[in-house]
Every structure is written in C-alpha cells, then in structure tokens.
Write an enzyme that holds these catalytic residues in place. Sequence first.
Site, mmCIF file in Angstrom:
data_model
loop_
_atom_site.group_PDB
_atom_site.id
_atom_site.type_symbol
_atom_site.label_atom_id
_atom_site.label_comp_id
_atom_site.label_asym_id
_atom_site.label_seq_id
_atom_site.Cartn_x
_atom_site.Cartn_y
_atom_site.Cartn_z
ATOM 1 N N LYS B 22 0.655 -1.373 0.321
ATOM 2 C CA LYS B 22 0.330 -0.164 0.198
ATOM 3 C C LYS B 22 0.745 1.295 -0.555
ATOM 4 O O LYS B 22 0.661 2.075 -0.549
ATOM 5 C CB LYS B 22 -0.975 0.183 1.295
ATOM 6 C CG LYS B 22 -1.981 -0.984 0.807
ATOM 7 C CD LYS B 22 -3.508 -0.997 2.063
ATOM 8 C CE LYS B 22 -3.819 -2.006 1.833
ATOM 9 N NZ LYS B 22 -5.459 -1.955 2.748
ATOM 10 N N GLU B 40 9.680 8.259 0.926
ATOM 11 C CA GLU B 40 10.890 7.735 -0.009
ATOM 12 C C GLU B 40 11.031 6.379 -0.303
ATOM 13 O O GLU B 40 11.500 5.979 -1.023
ATOM 14 C CB GLU B 40 12.583 8.426 0.001
ATOM 15 C CG GLU B 40 14.047 8.383 -0.896
ATOM 16 C CD GLU B 40 13.821 8.946 -1.671
ATOM 17 O OE1 GLU B 40 13.169 9.734 -2.169
ATOM 18 O OE2 GLU B 40 14.389 8.452 -2.874
ATOM 19 N N VAL B 46 7.766 -8.471 10.876
ATOM 20 C CA VAL B 46 7.653 -9.043 11.771
ATOM 21 C C VAL B 46 8.506 -9.163 12.102
ATOM 22 O O VAL B 46 9.800 -9.925 11.919
ATOM 23 C CB VAL B 46 7.310 -10.429 11.222
ATOM 24 C CG1 VAL B 46 6.837 -11.432 12.437
ATOM 25 C CG2 VAL B 46 5.889 -10.192 10.649
ATOM 26 N N ARG B 58 11.274 -10.048 30.087
ATOM 27 C CA ARG B 58 11.729 -8.797 30.567
ATOM 28 C C ARG B 58 10.590 -8.538 31.527
ATOM 29 O O ARG B 58 10.548 -7.310 32.327
ATOM 30 C CB ARG B 58 11.873 -8.474 29.560
ATOM 31 C CG ARG B 58 13.193 -6.830 30.348
ATOM 32 C CD ARG B 58 14.586 -5.794 29.604
ATOM 33 N NE ARG B 58 13.648 -6.466 27.690
ATOM 34 C CZ ARG B 58 12.838 -4.941 27.078
ATOM 35 N NH1 ARG B 58 12.565 -4.311 28.298
ATOM 36 N NH2 ARG B 58 13.037 -5.603 25.598
ATOM 37 N N ASP B 72 4.328 -3.833 18.386
ATOM 38 C CA ASP B 72 4.808 -4.005 17.741
ATOM 39 C C ASP B 72 5.889 -5.258 16.499
ATOM 40 O O ASP B 72 6.608 -5.257 15.933
ATOM 41 C CB ASP B 72 6.137 -2.933 17.281
ATOM 42 C CG ASP B 72 7.359 -3.662 17.914
ATOM 43 O OD1 ASP B 72 7.106 -4.416 19.355
ATOM 44 O OD2 ASP B 72 8.542 -3.634 18.371
ATOM 45 N N HIS B 120 6.591 7.758 16.217
ATOM 46 C CA HIS B 120 5.518 5.669 16.049
ATOM 47 C C HIS B 120 4.701 6.382 15.830
ATOM 48 O O HIS B 120 3.818 7.366 16.629
ATOM 49 C CB HIS B 120 6.374 5.747 17.413
ATOM 50 C CG HIS B 120 8.068 5.354 16.781
ATOM 51 N ND1 HIS B 120 8.255 4.928 17.896
ATOM 52 C CD2 HIS B 120 8.943 5.916 16.020
ATOM 53 C CE1 HIS B 120 9.608 4.351 17.600
ATOM 54 N NE2 HIS B 120 9.923 5.539 16.379
ATOM 55 N N GLU B 140 2.919 -0.974 13.945
ATOM 56 C CA GLU B 140 3.661 0.116 13.927
ATOM 57 C C GLU B 140 4.443 0.206 12.852
ATOM 58 O O GLU B 140 5.211 0.030 12.870
ATOM 59 C CB GLU B 140 4.275 0.228 15.199
ATOM 60 C CG GLU B 140 4.985 1.089 15.540
ATOM 61 C CD GLU B 140 6.694 0.783 16.952
ATOM 62 O OE1 GLU B 140 6.456 1.377 17.916
ATOM 63 O OE2 GLU B 140 7.243 0.779 16.453
ATOM 64 N N ASN B 149 16.910 8.029 9.358
ATOM 65 C CA ASN B 149 16.974 7.240 9.222
ATOM 66 C C ASN B 149 18.483 6.496 9.637
ATOM 67 O O ASN B 149 19.230 5.945 9.182
ATOM 68 C CB ASN B 149 16.810 6.310 7.828
ATOM 69 C CG ASN B 149 16.724 5.200 7.858
ATOM 70 O OD1 ASN B 149 15.913 4.028 8.526
ATOM 71 N ND2 ASN B 149 17.105 4.563 6.632
#
Lengths: 210, 210, 210, 210
Positions: B22, B40, B46, B58, B72, B120, B140, B149
């Site tokens: 998409k 861009e 996953v 944790r 996420d 996010h 997410e 990045n």
Amino acid sequence: MIKNWKKFLWPYQQAVNELKVKFRGLRVSYLDQTNHSPIEFVTGRVKPVESIEEKLTRRYVSEELIEQDLQDIAGIRIMCPFIEDVYQVIDVIHSRTDMTVVEERDYIENDKPSGYRSYHMVIEYPVYQYNEEKKVVLAEIQLRTLSMNFWATLEHSLNYKYPADYAPEIKDRLKEVAQKAYELDVEMSAIREEIETSHKRQELTKNLKQ
Amino acid sequence: MIKNWKKFLWPYQQAVNELKVKFRGLRVSYLDQTNHSPIEFVTGRVKPVESIEEKLTRRYVSEELIEQDLQDIAGIRIMCPFIEDVYQVIDVIHSRTDMTVVEERDYIENDKPSGYRSYHMVIEYPVYQYNEEKKVVLAEIQLRTLSMNFWATLEHSLNYKYPADYAPEIKDRLKEVAQKAYELDVEMSAIREEIETSHKRQELTKNLKQ
Amino acid sequence: MIKNWKKFLWPYQQAVNELKVKFRGLRVSYLDQTNHSPIEFVTGRVKPVESIEEKLTRRYVSEELIEQDLQDIAGIRIMCPFIEDVYQVIDVIHSRTDMTVVEERDYIENDKPSGYRSYHMVIEYPVYQYNEEKKVVLAEIQLRTLSMNFWATLEHSLNYKYPADYAPEIKDRLKEVAQKAYELDVEMSAIREEIETSHKRQELTKNLKQ
Amino acid sequence: MIKNWKKFLWPYQQAVNELKVKFRGLRVSYLDQTNHSPIEFVTGRVKPVESIEEKLTRRYVSEELIEQDLQDIAGIRIMCPFIEDVYQVIDVIHSRTDMTVVEERDYIENDKPSGYRSYHMVIEYPVYQYNEEKKVVLAEIQLRTLSMNFWATLEHSLNYKYPADYAPEIKDRLKEVAQKAYELDVEMSAIREEIETSHKRQELTKNLKQ
C-alpha cells in the site's frame, strides 16, 4: 531510431533484476554469518527511454554506439552504513567472477563540484537471452553511505522539481550540507572504532583475569 | 508458551505484506501525479520470535496479553525526504479508512535521550484468515527522514554488535551526531523553501511581463 | 483520448498488487492451519493499453464509460487444485468486507461454446490515491482448476500466435480436449472423496478398537 | 547435527532466488522476441529443514555427505505449455555457461510406476558468499507441462493429507488419470502442428497468388 525499446532494454532489465537479487542476498549472508552487513539496502532501475533519448541527442551519440557509450542504462545502487563498508563492498565486487569491473571513479575521495559523493563502478555482466545467446551488457554500480544518500536524494528531488539554475548562494548552502553530512560519516566511523577498541580492551582484561 | 509461532505470526506477516504494497504504491501514485513523493522508501518486518520471547519475559507480559501489549510485532518503516513530508504522510494515514490510528508519539519534536528521532504510530489493521474470519491486528508505523534513518541505522548497528553500555563520552558524541543530522534536515527544508519562493517569484515576473 | 495512461492505470495496478498479496497470503494461511489450500497459485495483470484501446474501438465505448464498461482492466486469476476448491474460494470472496462482488458468471457449470471453463467474478475494490482520495475500481477475478488452466493457457497460446479462424474440425478437437480435461477434474474429485471416506472409516475402526 | 540451519541453507536459498529470476526473465525475453514462450511459469523452494532431517535419517546419510547426496535442497520447477517446449528449455539449460548439468532423468518418456511424469535435471550453480568465497551448490530443476503439473499437484496434495498407503484400486485410477492427462498433452501438440501446417500452407498460397 530504436523502434522496439522493450526488446532493446530486456538485457538491461534482466541484469538489474539479477544484480539486485545477488547483492540483496549478499546482505543476508553477512547478517547470517557476522553481526554486521556492509550492505544496508540495494535499489536498481533501467534508465527511462526519455532519458536515453535525451542523452543520445545531447551528446550526439550514434545509435550503434549507445551500448558502449551509455554505461548507466542498467543501474544498481548499494547503500552502506559506514564509509569503510563502501570500500569493503568494492573489494567484494572485484573478487567476483560473475561480473567484471571495467571502470571506476571515486567521488567519495574526490567529490564533485556540487558536493556529491559516491563511488561509481562500471561492470560487464552476462545475461542469457531467448535464443541461447549470451549477451554481455554494461551496468553501473553506485556505492554510497546512508548519509551521502540522504544528500543525493534530496538534492536530486530539488533539481527534478526546479531544474532551473540555482542562485550561487543556494549552491553554496547545498554544498555545505554535503560537507557536513560527510563529516557525520567520518565521526560515526571514529565512534565505531572507539567502541571496537574499547570492546577489545575489555575482552583482553577479562581474559587476563581468568 | 506459544507452540506454533508460524500460525500465531501469520496475521502480522500478512499485515506487513499488505501495508508495504500500500505505501509503496502510494509513492508511485505521487510520482505519477506530482513531481515529488513524500515517501522515499518503505521497509517492513515481523518481530523475530526470540525478540518477542525476550520482551515477554523482561516485561512480565502474560501470553493472553501479547497481542495488546506488543504493538510492534508487525512493523512498517516509512522513510521520507524532508521533515514536512513526514507530517504529510501522517495526515494521509489519518485520512485512510482501511487502517485506524490508535496511538501516536512524536519523537521528532521530542527526541529520546539517546538523540533518536522518528514519529511512531500504532494502527489497527484488518486481515482475512483462512476460515473466513477477519482479525484486527496492531501494527507500528515508524516515520523518519533519510537523515534520521542514517543515524538510527548506524546507532542500531553499533548497539547490535556491542550491546554493552557505552561510556558517557561515546553517548554524548552519538547524541551530537543525531543533533547535527537533524540540523541538516532543517537546513535542507530551508533551502527547499528558498528555491520554491524564488521559483514562484520568477513565474510571477514572467507572467507580468507578458 | 486518454493522454496519460500511467496515471489512468495506477488505481488498477494498485488493486492488482494488493489483491495478489491478499490471495497469496490466504494460501499461506490455509497451509499453516490445515493440510490443504484451496488456492494453488495466483496471477494478476493490468490490461495492456493496446487491448484497452482496441476494445474501446470495437465496442464503441465512450471514454467516460471506460471504467464502468471495461470490467477487466484489473485482472486476478486464482488457480485451485480441485473443483470444490473453486467454490470454496468463491464463498471466501463473498464473505470478505474489503471487496464487494457485483457480478458473477459460472462458466464451469455452463462452459462457453469453445469449451472454455472458469468462474468469473467482478468485484469493487477501494484504493487510496496520492491526494487522500479513495477510489473504488472494478476488478475481475477468474477462478479455475489447474486442469481448466492447462486448457485455457494452451488454447490462448494457439489463438495468440495464429489468430485466424480455425477449421471447424480443429475447433471440435479443442473442445473435446476441454471436455476430457474437465472429466479428469471430476475423476480426481471422486478419488479424493473415496480416499477421505476410506480414511474416516479407518479412523473410526481404530477408535472403536480402543 | 547441523546447528545453524539458516547459515547452512543460505547458499541454496540464494541459488533458488537467482535461478527464479533467470528463468522468469527468460520467459519475458521469449515473449518480447517471439509470440510464444516455452516457459509458462517458474516456482522455487528450499527443502524444509524437517524434510532434510527426515531424509538424512531414512537414508543413513552422514552429515558430511548431505551436500552431495541431497541434490534437491535447492529446487526449481519450470512449467511449460507443450511437451516440445520442455525439451526446448532443456536445450537452453544445456547451452548456458552460468550453470552445469550433472545429471538428468527423463520421467516423461519413462514415467514412474505411479504415473508421474516430469524431466529432472541436477545442475551445479555457483553463489558468492559474504567472505568473497564462491560456493558451487547442487540444484534440481524439474520441468513439466501444465497437464503433468495438474496431476502431480493433485496427487501430492492427496498424499500430503492422507499419507497412508492407498488401496491398489485407487492407485490404478490415479495412474489412469496421469495417462489420460498425458494423452491430452499429445493431442494438444498434434493440434498445434495441424494449425501451424495449415497456417504455413495459407501463407504459401497467399504468396503464390501475388
């Protein structure tokens, strides 16, 4: 003029498809075997027909010489995390026997007047056509860090939308960003080395204590 | 523990595959219609099983709550050329009815202590399973510029290889690079605006002369 | 005439890309959860511009009506192992809320004069464009068994290379192959049922003995 | 036992990925240049770890010999429209210098007792790993017509779900379907030849009249 561009471009499209699979696979191989891949991501494209035609006209290239003169009909771009990684991938490309390097230009050491930085290689690459015939095509591989790619992508985007000549002041500012982006690459490499050295020192101390 | 991870993860893998198609398609739509795409490139993954298990342990997450608590498991990352583009894509995501935004955090305006910057979003996204059953999963979406990045990728690469705590001096240097990378984004946006304004002024002058 | 086919066709290409990912994902979901997928493989294509233009001329379709009249600009083909699988996938498509069936023709029960067999559905499918606008396009889904696909592919290949009218004797022979191919489908379904029944009988006997 | 299957399998996955791109590209080359491709579609897979382990145990293969003894860890399947096409692709594979045929079995001429028909080739194929090292792996290429693929797919599907021994009567019926499917291939080739001959005769008459 070339009548059937689809036929003409097939070997180049095939080279791009195969090279993308090869370098993307190499990234996976590095990640499986070590904790770091010198390849972050790989893109590829065949030069659009309009760009080829424009270049032929602009450079007075005769049609018979297209395939020798236009070295970037097939184009692969390899983005690397660190500057050292770029040079490691260059060595890998030289070591392979499924492609042959025929030309190289180091625009990282010697950036272009605009501030552009990347390492360009032209390779010969064989593809196998429908008629059992092997055809060796030229392909251009551009290698750059993510930081160089940041600058080149944005500069290209501006140029593409506003192709008029920029004012000299704008050119200077763009070049300065390129320089600063490069300094960030250099600093990240320095940090990496620092961490590695400190890590090795710790390992050594640990071993001595045992 | 979850016995069949493949079954468990299918809806998340499917969501990632669909969302990648998409957003990559959206990029093409922008390029076909305007001269600029705010997207861009797009990546997706996953969460690896080991990371899920580690996080469950944790954080003391009970198995029944995995799907609500781990937002996420399905992750999409959208890289944008300019900072403004990030906010444009955020608006696009809000406007779509095939996904629903349920949470947002702006780590661009409010960077993390490490210097990390990204935007996010958590969305709800429906997938259709083998048994004619619709399942809504959380995914997410991380949005960032190419410059953000660059920093996040290299920082992650260092962290991944040398997960030990860095010396404070190293942390400071990393944070400074993040800050400088962000300043390059701001400067590129300023240059872009300058060029656009100058371009409009020229168009206006041309029109007045006619 | 339509000037920018690339712009015009984008929503159809996007629909094809998304539907391919959705039905291919569905196959994986079936294989993960049961021992059999009613979907064997999925292909998709956008109708080539020349075919669209040819059809417009041949059918006197005005340009405004293209999008309603040409229901197969976006085309998806789903190949199923057994005849029953075809009808199962049809049910699945009806059950989904991310696409709406607007027309159906059962050329399996009622084969065409040529002998052609397949199940055709026309669906409405929404895509999201660059300008935050949702566009609902028509797409055709063809469903058939591997055996029907064998016949249709070879018949198409002959027609494509030698488009002239065949002699009636050739037409009869082609139709006979279509009929025999269908009988193989029917026989394979009968064998499958036989095996299933015998398997259940054995399970029952086993359970009774315990 | 092999501890890191991901590492072990990488060269095979890479071979599969490259071979898929090569044979799929070949199909496009044929379609661009002639009106017929002898390749209809191509699939590929790496043998699942459980199947490798099962085969090792069943055949008492020592671990050192896996890579020589298991010739189908990397598997490519090429589906062809007509029987003649299968043999044409076999010639193409022999003519290429980027892969070497080391073994061949013609299960088309000599079908297996079950009725199974396909042409099997084992090739040597080089891949380039992370450490600048070339590794030559074995890969199996299976070639079959769409009609043979119809039978093999359905028979595999039944076997997979109900792996118990079938009653001899069921085996006979399955074998009879295989035989009939093959006769459809032979008939389609005969029709194709008929059409070609008639087409050439017409062309000749046309030319004589001029």
